[in-house]
Scaffold this motif. Structure first.
Motif, PDB file in Angstrom:
ATOM      1  N   GLN A 179      -8.637  -7.016   1.218  1.00 20.89           N
ATOM      2  CA  GLN A 179      -8.866  -8.216   0.420  1.00 20.89           C
ATOM      3  C   GLN A 179      -7.571  -8.666  -0.233  1.00 20.89           C
ATOM      4  OE1 GLN A 179     -12.068  -7.305  -2.328  1.00 20.89           O
ATOM      5  NE2 GLN A 179     -13.590  -8.163  -0.927  1.00 20.89           N
ATOM      6  N   ILE A 180      -7.359  -9.966  -0.194  1.00 24.22           N
ATOM      7  CA  ILE A 180      -6.162 -10.543  -0.809  1.00 24.22           C
ATOM      8  C   ILE A 180      -6.610 -11.499  -1.898  1.00 24.22           C
ATOM      9  CG2 ILE A 180      -4.076 -11.901  -0.431  1.00 24.22           C
ATOM     10  CD1 ILE A 180      -4.125 -11.032   2.475  1.00 24.22           C
ATOM     11  N   ASP A 181      -6.229 -11.231  -3.111  1.00 24.30           N
ATOM     12  CA  ASP A 181      -6.594 -12.075  -4.244  1.00 24.30           C
ATOM     13  C   ASP A 181      -5.543 -13.177  -4.374  1.00 24.30           C
ATOM     14  OD1 ASP A 181      -7.283 -13.262  -6.643  1.00 24.30           O
ATOM     15  OD2 ASP A 181      -7.776 -11.370  -7.633  1.00 24.30           O
ATOM     16  N   LEU A 182      -5.825 -14.316  -3.741  1.00 25.39           N
ATOM     17  CA  LEU A 182      -4.852 -15.413  -3.738  1.00 25.39           C
ATOM     18  C   LEU A 182      -4.596 -15.944  -5.140  1.00 25.39           C
ATOM     19  CD1 LEU A 182      -5.911 -17.457  -0.570  1.00 25.39           C
ATOM     20  CD2 LEU A 182      -4.052 -15.804  -0.798  1.00 25.39           C
ATOM     21  N   LYS A 183      -5.651 -15.997  -5.944  1.00 24.37           N
ATOM     22  CA  LYS A 183      -5.498 -16.512  -7.304  1.00 24.37           C
ATOM     23  C   LYS A 183      -4.561 -15.634  -8.117  1.00 24.37           C
ATOM     24  CE  LYS A 183      -8.094 -17.811 -11.451  1.00 24.37           C
ATOM     25  NZ  LYS A 183      -9.443 -17.891 -12.090  1.00 24.37           N
ATOM     26  N   THR A 208      -0.894 -16.748  -9.537  1.00 24.49           N
ATOM     27  CA  THR A 208      -0.567 -16.684 -10.964  1.00 24.49           C
ATOM     28  C   THR A 208       0.679 -15.829 -11.204  1.00 24.49           C
ATOM     29  OG1 THR A 208      -2.912 -16.909 -11.538  1.00 24.49           O
ATOM     30  CG2 THR A 208      -1.437 -16.073 -13.241  1.00 24.49           C
ATOM     31  N   ARG A 209       0.737 -14.689 -10.547  1.00 24.15           N
ATOM     32  CA  ARG A 209       1.870 -13.787 -10.750  1.00 24.15           C
ATOM     33  C   ARG A 209       3.151 -14.268 -10.081  1.00 24.15           C
ATOM     34  NH1 ARG A 209       1.984  -8.872  -8.875  1.00 24.15           N
ATOM     35  NH2 ARG A 209       0.275  -8.997  -7.373  1.00 24.15           N
ATOM     36  N   SER A 210       3.052 -15.268  -9.211  1.00 29.38           N
ATOM     37  CA  SER A 210       4.261 -15.828  -8.596  1.00 29.38           C
ATOM     38  C   SER A 210       5.189 -16.428  -9.644  1.00 29.38           C
ATOM     39  CB  SER A 210       3.900 -16.889  -7.559  1.00 29.38           C
ATOM     40  OG  SER A 210       3.231 -16.308  -6.454  1.00 29.38           O
ATOM     41  N   LEU A 225       3.161  -8.578  -1.016  1.00 32.49           N
ATOM     42  CA  LEU A 225       3.083  -9.294   0.255  1.00 32.49           C
ATOM     43  C   LEU A 225       3.682  -8.474   1.393  1.00 32.49           C
ATOM     44  CD1 LEU A 225       4.072 -12.902  -0.909  1.00 32.49           C
ATOM     45  CD2 LEU A 225       1.821 -12.164  -0.111  1.00 32.49           C
ATOM     46  N   MET A 226       4.835  -7.854   1.116  1.00 30.59           N
ATOM     47  CA  MET A 226       5.488  -7.063   2.161  1.00 30.59           C
ATOM     48  C   MET A 226       4.700  -5.802   2.490  1.00 30.59           C
ATOM     49  SD  MET A 226       9.593  -7.451   1.405  1.00 30.59           S
ATOM     50  CE  MET A 226       9.516  -6.886  -0.315  1.00 30.59           C
TER      51      MET A 226
END
Length: 197
Positions: free
Chosen positions: A2-6, A10-12, A23-24
């Protein structure tokens, strides 16, 4: 998986290097990374066409023929692949350890973040047309910020200033090379000098 896009989105802004590490670390094959890139590029092209239409309606300016979405997809995909190559290759020349596949997923994520910014920009065009210009400037700054932070994490560098200079010089060098190639191949015509009166 699962990838939490939100959460990543936000953390970007608050923890870009942590996002780069996450991501890596994703167990994605090269084919999956290319597929993710193409999906983001296609969505960005559709959004760009929509933005052109909205701008024309709001301002009343004749936009002429819209840029074909397929051409936009091809151009952006080419730029992302080249960008991933340059990001990994140039960094490795200075002692970095980053790979092309990791660079590709990082640039794909930057493109996704910028796409979200474009959605906000289109909404601003509708309600506050003047502020859309400011949003464009902010998106350029955000792109540069994320590119520097992600490059640091990709290669394990420690000097943000040196990385920022390297990113800027790579941009300038790539633009010069691209200009020379386009002109030499005839894809872009140099304007003819004015004839003496």
């Amino acid at each position: 998986m699962q990838i939490d896009l939100k959460d990543l989105l936000t953390r970007s802004f608050s923890d870009p290097r942590g996002v780069a590490r996450d991501l890596m670390a994703l167990p994605l094959s090269n084919a999956t990374r290319f597929l993710a890139m193409m999906l983001v590029v296609i969505m960005t092209a559709i959004l760009g066409t929509l933005a052109q239409m909205v701008f024309g309606v709001i301002t009343g300016v004749e936009m002429g023929a819209l840029t074909p979405p397929l051409a936009v997809v091809g151009l952006q995909a080419t730029l992302l692949v080249y960008g991933a190559f340059a990001m990994s290759f140039v960094g490795q020349r200075f002692g970095g350890k980053g790979s092309f596949s990791d660079a590709l997923i990082l640039l794909t994520w930057i493109e996704f973040v910028l796409m979200i910014g474009q959605v906000i920009q289109v909404l601003l065009m509708v309600f506050f047309p003047i502020s859309a210009t400011l949003m464009s400037i902010l998106l350029i700054g955000l792109m540069f910020f994320l590119l520097v932070q992600f490059t640091i994490e990709l290669h394990g560098f420690e000097n943000p200033f040196a990385v920022a200079v390297g990113v800027l010089l790579t941009f300038i060098g790539s633009a010069l090379v691209a200009g020379i190639v386009l002109v030499s191949t005839g894809l872009v015509q140099m304007p003819a000098p004015p004839m003496p009166q």
